[in-house]
Design a protein around this motif. Sequence first.
Motif, short mmCIF file in Angstrom:
data_model
loop_
_atom_site.label_atom_id
_atom_site.label_comp_id
_atom_site.label_asym_id
_atom_site.label_seq_id
_atom_site.Cartn_x
_atom_site.Cartn_y
_atom_site.Cartn_z
N GLY A 128 -24.58 -79.37 28.90
CA GLY A 128 -23.75 -80.30 29.65
C GLY A 128 -22.48 -79.72 30.23
N PHE A 129 -22.22 -78.43 30.00
CA PHE A 129 -21.03 -77.80 30.56
C PHE A 129 -21.29 -77.42 32.02
CE2 PHE A 129 -20.63 -77.06 26.04
CZ PHE A 129 -19.29 -77.30 25.80
N GLU A 130 -20.25 -77.49 32.85
CA GLU A 130 -20.35 -77.04 34.22
C GLU A 130 -19.59 -75.73 34.34
OE1 GLU A 130 -18.81 -78.49 38.53
OE2 GLU A 130 -19.68 -80.04 37.23
N VAL A 131 -20.31 -74.63 34.36
CA VAL A 131 -19.71 -73.30 34.40
C VAL A 131 -19.39 -72.93 35.84
CG1 VAL A 131 -20.04 -70.86 33.85
CG2 VAL A 131 -20.97 -72.62 32.33
N GLU A 132 -18.13 -72.62 36.11
CA GLU A 132 -17.71 -72.25 37.46
C GLU A 132 -17.47 -70.76 37.62
OE1 GLU A 132 -14.38 -74.73 38.38
OE2 GLU A 132 -15.63 -76.53 38.56
N GLU A 133 -17.11 -70.08 36.53
CA GLU A 133 -16.86 -68.64 36.59
C GLU A 133 -17.32 -68.00 35.30
OE1 GLU A 133 -12.95 -67.27 37.69
OE2 GLU A 133 -12.56 -69.14 38.76
N VAL A 134 -17.77 -66.75 35.41
CA VAL A 134 -18.14 -65.96 34.23
C VAL A 134 -17.53 -64.57 34.41
CG1 VAL A 134 -20.05 -64.95 32.92
CG2 VAL A 134 -20.32 -67.21 33.95
N HIS A 135 -16.87 -64.07 33.39
CA HIS A 135 -16.27 -62.73 33.44
C HIS A 135 -16.70 -61.96 32.19
CE1 HIS A 135 -13.55 -64.06 36.66
NE2 HIS A 135 -13.47 -65.18 35.97
N HIS A 136 -17.41 -60.87 32.39
CA HIS A 136 -17.79 -59.99 31.29
C HIS A 136 -17.18 -58.62 31.57
CE1 HIS A 136 -20.85 -62.59 29.45
NE2 HIS A 136 -21.12 -62.98 30.68
N TYR A 137 -16.21 -58.22 30.75
CA TYR A 137 -15.55 -56.94 30.92
C TYR A 137 -15.69 -56.11 29.66
CZ TYR A 137 -13.07 -59.31 34.78
OH TYR A 137 -12.74 -60.01 35.92
N TYR A 138 -16.01 -54.86 29.84
CA TYR A 138 -16.05 -53.90 28.74
C TYR A 138 -15.10 -52.77 29.10
CZ TYR A 138 -20.45 -56.28 27.67
OH TYR A 138 -21.40 -57.21 27.39
N LYS A 139 -14.49 -52.18 28.09
CA LYS A 139 -13.61 -51.03 28.30
C LYS A 139 -13.96 -49.95 27.29
CE LYS A 139 -9.74 -53.72 30.09
NZ LYS A 139 -8.34 -54.04 29.97
N GLY A 140 -13.83 -48.72 27.72
CA GLY A 140 -14.14 -47.59 26.86
C GLY A 140 -14.12 -46.31 27.67
N ILE A 141 -14.95 -45.37 27.29
CA ILE A 141 -15.03 -44.08 27.99
C ILE A 141 -16.43 -43.96 28.60
CG2 ILE A 141 -14.77 -41.57 27.77
CD1 ILE A 141 -12.21 -43.16 27.12
N CYS A 142 -16.47 -43.65 29.89
CA CYS A 142 -17.75 -43.53 30.60
C CYS A 142 -18.47 -42.25 30.20
CB CYS A 142 -17.52 -43.58 32.12
SG CYS A 142 -16.76 -42.10 32.83
N PRO A 143 -19.78 -42.17 30.46
CA PRO A 143 -20.55 -40.98 30.11
C PRO A 143 -19.99 -39.69 30.73
CG PRO A 143 -22.03 -42.75 30.71
CD PRO A 143 -20.64 -43.22 31.02
N HIS A 144 -19.52 -39.78 31.97
CA HIS A 144 -18.99 -38.59 32.64
C HIS A 144 -17.75 -38.06 31.91
CE1 HIS A 144 -18.07 -35.82 35.88
NE2 HIS A 144 -16.85 -36.30 35.93
N CYS A 145 -16.84 -38.95 31.54
CA CYS A 145 -15.62 -38.54 30.82
C CYS A 145 -15.94 -38.07 29.41
CB CYS A 145 -14.59 -39.65 30.82
SG CYS A 145 -13.87 -39.94 32.47
N CYS A 146 -16.91 -38.70 28.77
CA CYS A 146 -17.34 -38.25 27.42
C CYS A 146 -17.87 -36.81 27.51
CB CYS A 146 -18.43 -39.16 26.87
SG CYS A 146 -17.84 -40.73 26.24
N GLU A 147 -18.65 -36.56 28.55
CA GLU A 147 -19.23 -35.22 28.75
C GLU A 147 -18.13 -34.19 28.97
OE1 GLU A 147 -21.91 -33.70 32.26
OE2 GLU A 147 -23.05 -35.12 31.01
N LYS A 148 -17.13 -34.55 29.80
CA LYS A 148 -16.01 -33.62 30.05
C LYS A 148 -15.23 -33.36 28.76
CE LYS A 148 -13.62 -35.47 33.36
NZ LYS A 148 -12.81 -35.84 34.53
N SER A 149 -15.07 -34.38 27.94
CA SER A 149 -14.34 -34.24 26.69
C SER A 149 -15.08 -33.31 25.72
CB SER A 149 -14.13 -35.62 26.04
OG SER A 149 -13.46 -35.49 24.83
N LEU A 150 -16.38 -33.45 25.66
CA LEU A 150 -17.20 -32.59 24.79
C LEU A 150 -17.17 -31.14 25.27
CD1 LEU A 150 -20.32 -34.84 24.10
CD2 LEU A 150 -18.54 -34.17 22.48
N ALA A 151 -17.14 -30.94 26.59
CA ALA A 151 -17.11 -29.59 27.16
C ALA A 151 -15.82 -28.86 26.82
CB ALA A 151 -17.31 -29.66 28.67
N LYS A 152 -14.73 -29.63 26.68
CA LYS A 152 -13.43 -29.01 26.34
C LYS A 152 -13.41 -28.51 24.91
CE LYS A 152 -10.50 -31.63 29.50
NZ LYS A 152 -9.42 -32.61 29.58
N ASN A 153 -14.12 -29.22 24.04
CA ASN A 153 -14.09 -28.86 22.60
C ASN A 153 -15.05 -27.79 22.23
OD1 ASN A 153 -12.16 -30.80 22.21
ND2 ASN A 153 -13.65 -32.40 21.77
#
Length: 140
Positions: A115-140
Amino acid sequence: MNVYEYLISYNIKPSVQRIAIMDYLLKHKTHPSIDEIYLALCKDIPTLSKTTVYNTLKLFVEHGAAKQLTIDERNTCFDGDLSLHAHFQCKSCGKIYDVPLSTETNETEKLTKSGFEVEEVHHYYKGICPHCCEKSLAKN
């Protein structure tokens, strides 16, 4: 459907600036900011101003032709993809990615059936993307 027809389908009167801004949003899946859109288009449309870009994007959002994303308090960006999806923002590079949502766990559908009338939906995630994770691993 071309951009002219797309704008008309949302009851937005097409103009040269509006067509260019919507075309940019639909072609560039980068979740651009007002400044990014302005800088990309001002060379080809010398009469374009940041105020015009701002007002046009506001109009698009009000008519449901685009989404305004406020994933963090410092940046507002825009999305021309109106399909149901989430967003992931990398805390390292700042890039925003589209993330598919499973239709099996569609909370919107459950709310609507309750019975709810949904007008907006927001799904946000934050973290480290695969590209940045890969760069971080390459530095170590």
